[in-house]
Write an enzyme that holds these catalytic residues in place. Sequence first.
Site, PDB file in Angstrom:
ATOM      1  N   GLU A 132      -3.530   7.419  -5.259  1.00  0.00           N
ATOM      2  CA  GLU A 132      -3.472   6.805  -6.472  1.00  0.00           C
ATOM      3  C   GLU A 132      -4.412   7.306  -7.214  1.00  0.00           C
ATOM      4  O   GLU A 132      -5.811   7.287  -6.721  1.00  0.00           O
ATOM      5  CB  GLU A 132      -3.691   5.136  -6.380  1.00  0.00           C
ATOM      6  CG  GLU A 132      -2.606   4.581  -5.603  1.00  0.00           C
ATOM      7  CD  GLU A 132      -2.651   3.106  -5.565  1.00  0.00           C
ATOM      8  OE1 GLU A 132      -3.591   2.442  -6.102  1.00  0.00           O
ATOM      9  OE2 GLU A 132      -1.697   2.495  -5.083  1.00  0.00           O
ATOM     10  N   HIS A 159      -0.372   0.389 -10.074  1.00  0.00           N
ATOM     11  CA  HIS A 159      -1.139  -0.837  -9.081  1.00  0.00           C
ATOM     12  C   HIS A 159      -1.654  -1.883  -9.941  1.00  0.00           C
ATOM     13  O   HIS A 159      -2.805  -2.352 -10.111  1.00  0.00           O
ATOM     14  CB  HIS A 159      -2.465  -0.125  -8.304  1.00  0.00           C
ATOM     15  CG  HIS A 159      -2.585  -0.805  -7.168  1.00  0.00           C
ATOM     16  ND1 HIS A 159      -2.923  -0.159  -5.975  1.00  0.00           N
ATOM     17  CD2 HIS A 159      -2.651  -2.032  -6.770  1.00  0.00           C
ATOM     18  CE1 HIS A 159      -3.313  -1.144  -4.998  1.00  0.00           C
ATOM     19  NE2 HIS A 159      -3.012  -2.292  -5.455  1.00  0.00           N
ATOM     20  N   ARG A 194       1.005  -1.370   0.155  1.00  0.00           N
ATOM     21  CA  ARG A 194       0.167  -0.085   0.010  1.00  0.00           C
ATOM     22  C   ARG A 194       0.963   1.137   0.105  1.00  0.00           C
ATOM     23  O   ARG A 194       1.785   1.325   0.481  1.00  0.00           O
ATOM     24  CB  ARG A 194      -0.892   0.124   1.135  1.00  0.00           C
ATOM     25  CG  ARG A 194      -2.100  -0.863   1.163  1.00  0.00           C
ATOM     26  CD  ARG A 194      -2.989  -0.433  -0.037  1.00  0.00           C
ATOM     27  NE  ARG A 194      -4.347  -1.448  -0.133  1.00  0.00           N
ATOM     28  CZ  ARG A 194      -4.416  -2.273  -0.522  1.00  0.00           C
ATOM     29  NH1 ARG A 194      -3.258  -2.630  -1.601  1.00  0.00           N
ATOM     30  NH2 ARG A 194      -5.626  -3.204  -0.798  1.00  0.00           N
TER      31      ARG A 194
END
Length: 327
Positions: free
Chosen positions: A267, A286, A238
């Site tokens: 993000e 991601h 994360r």
Amino acid sequence: MKRWHVFITRRLPDDILAPLVEVAEVDVWPDRFPPPYEELRHRTAPCDGLLCMLTDRIDAALMDNAPHLRVISQMAVGYDNIDVAAATARRIPVGHTPGVLTESTADLAFALMLAAARRLLDGVRFIEQGLWQTWEPFGLLGQDVHGKTLGIVGLGRIGAATARRALGFGMRLLYTGPREKPDVAAALGATYVSFDELLAKSDMVSIHCPLTPATYHLFDADAFARMKPGAILVNTARGGIVDHEALLAVIRTGHLGAAGLDVTEPEPLPPDHPLMQCERLILTPHIGSATVETRRRMAQRAIDNLLAGLRGERLPSCVNPEVYADT
């Protein structure tokens, strides 16, 4: 027989949705981008079930606005976007998708490590800029990966899978976390050390711990200062575990050799964020679990959790099994 009402916050393959469509009225958010919070709250209000993504904020107010909600199913292994305590207080089981994305995410973690160590993006840019005119004996030098020391922060499923890949490169393995895992460590030949010792001795560090209040900005300026000069950092967990300003500073000074990030905070990063132009930093959007096989398995697990919750059955993968304590 009453048909359940379900909201799904992103599009999923039709064949995976089919068993759900047979028993429920299914409302699927059609856009590429996630629903805004107020729209998410509105769409969830009449629902018996919610299938959400890590980009969706699932809080107590949303649950209070959905009095019929029986299950929350997240298509991700992490769930820091969900107020699990609020769901448990309302006896709503929360599902997630552990295990099915382990190997794919470990593949990417090791790919980022290799790419950062061997300066793959620098080589690509070198060619794209028309600078490749001859072979140079000391041009674009990177670092060896084989034989180095890899520090694993969080020896869970993905951390252990990344460590297994390192064994093929003859790497020495260190790991840290809130507790020792002797059985897993013994199978890998990994040594448990303190966080400080791992930073001091690791040539490469790969992050695999969950984001919690204790791990938020775990990698700050002080942690980076304790890392070996020239070390490489990889984060597929994360974004909030790494202080981006501190990371930028330590890369610019040259103390950190390179970094590979598949996750950021926020993000996505804004296009003008300094990390976007930072040399010796590899960013991916991601995509740790982004393979055809894995994303289909994740979607299937999310549907399985959702259907179980709607039927009043135990979820195959439940974050808060304490909701079943009295059943």
